[in-house]
Design a protein around this motif. Structure first.
Motif, short mmCIF file in Angstrom:
data_model
loop_
_atom_site.label_atom_id
_atom_site.label_comp_id
_atom_site.label_asym_id
_atom_site.label_seq_id
_atom_site.Cartn_x
_atom_site.Cartn_y
_atom_site.Cartn_z
N VAL A 140 5.86 7.98 3.44
CA VAL A 140 4.93 7.16 2.65
C VAL A 140 4.27 6.09 3.52
N ARG A 141 5.00 5.57 4.51
CA ARG A 141 4.38 4.58 5.40
C ARG A 141 3.33 5.25 6.29
N GLU A 193 1.55 7.86 5.47
CA GLU A 193 0.40 8.16 4.61
C GLU A 193 -0.43 6.91 4.36
N ALA A 194 0.22 5.76 4.22
CA ALA A 194 -0.52 4.51 4.05
C ALA A 194 -1.40 4.24 5.27
N GLN A 195 -0.88 4.49 6.47
CA GLN A 195 -1.68 4.28 7.67
C GLN A 195 -2.85 5.26 7.73
N ARG A 196 -2.63 6.49 7.30
CA ARG A 196 -3.74 7.46 7.28
C ARG A 196 -4.81 7.02 6.29
N ALA A 197 -4.39 6.47 5.16
CA ALA A 197 -5.36 6.01 4.17
C ALA A 197 -6.20 4.86 4.71
N LEU A 221 0.82 -1.20 0.00
CA LEU A 221 0.00 0.00 0.00
C LEU A 221 0.86 1.26 0.00
N HIS A 222 1.97 1.26 0.73
CA HIS A 222 2.79 2.48 0.79
C HIS A 222 3.53 2.75 -0.51
N PRO A 255 -2.26 6.27 -1.81
CA PRO A 255 -2.87 5.08 -1.21
C PRO A 255 -4.37 5.20 -0.98
N HIS A 256 -4.86 6.43 -0.83
CA HIS A 256 -6.31 6.62 -0.65
C HIS A 256 -7.08 6.13 -1.88
N SER A 257 -6.45 6.21 -3.05
CA SER A 257 -7.14 5.84 -4.30
C SER A 257 -7.36 4.34 -4.42
#
Length: 203
Positions: free
Chosen positions: A127-128, A130-134, A82-83, A88-90
């Motif tokens: 980026v990791r 942001e993946a967790q936020r997504a 995912l990261h 990643p939200h997409s």
């Protein structure tokens, strides 16, 4: 515990259609098939997966544009992938579209000795995160969270180089620039990689 053991302990696989998003060379698809799943993989480049596993099912595509019919898979796995998705939200609208039951996301956390050793070559802190936020903003129903360590044993610095470049050959120049720094910081031994799994269900 390894990545596949964590998945197999948490999710029923046999007889289910399981999609591995970001399948790389297809290793996880082959493991899924060995566990009795009807497994397939998607990645932006599946050339290597098809070479290694010509009988496997591999489709070209990205997490944000899955080449699959609506509600066509029971489970989707994203193993450390995912990261790497630019946004990643997409990924989540597409996962909601194609998945009937569960999404299993395993992400390395930006902590630990291995992360700190590798950070000069490829700092994935942002980026990791942001993946967790997504994941938290996905709109999916949380089912379960699992945390475990994958332990990487490194006896020689060359093993680190081989692992880094196998995952991403574009790191070669940066690795060469940082090699002496890495050599000074490297200690042979066990390097835990903390992992977080989020099991989600489309609402």
């Amino acid at each position: 515990m390894d990545d596949f053991e964590a998945l197999a302990n948490a999710v029923a696989l046999e007889g289910r259609t399981v999609l591995d998003v970001g399948c790389g060379d297809g290793a996880f698809v082959r493991a899924l098939r060995g566990a009795g799943a009807d497994a397939l993989g998607v990645d932006i480049d599946v050339t290597r997966a098809r070479e290694i596993d010509p009988e496997g099912r591999y489709l070209t595509g990205g997490a944000q544009d899955l080449p699959l019919d609506d509600r066509s898979v029971d489970v989707a796995t994203l193993m450390r992938s995912l990261h790497h998705v630019p946004d990643p939200h997409s990924a989540f609208p597409e996962l909601r579209r194609v998945v009937r039951d569960l999404v299993y996301i395993a992400e390395p956390l930006p902590v630990g000795a291995f992360f700190e050793l590798l950070r000069p070559v490829d700092d994935e802190t942002a980026v990791r995160a942001e993946a967790q936020r997504a994941i938290q903003a996905s709109g999916f129903e949380p089912v379960q969270t699992i945390e475990y360590d994958v332990v990487l044993h490194l006896d020689r610095l060359e093993q680190l180089r081989d692992r880094v470049l196998a995952a991403d050959p574009t790191r070669a120049e940066r690795y060469a620039q940082e090699e002496e720094n890495l050599r000074e910081r490297f200690t042979p031994g066990a390097y835990p990689i903390p992992m977080r799994v989020d099991i989600l269900r489309p609402r």
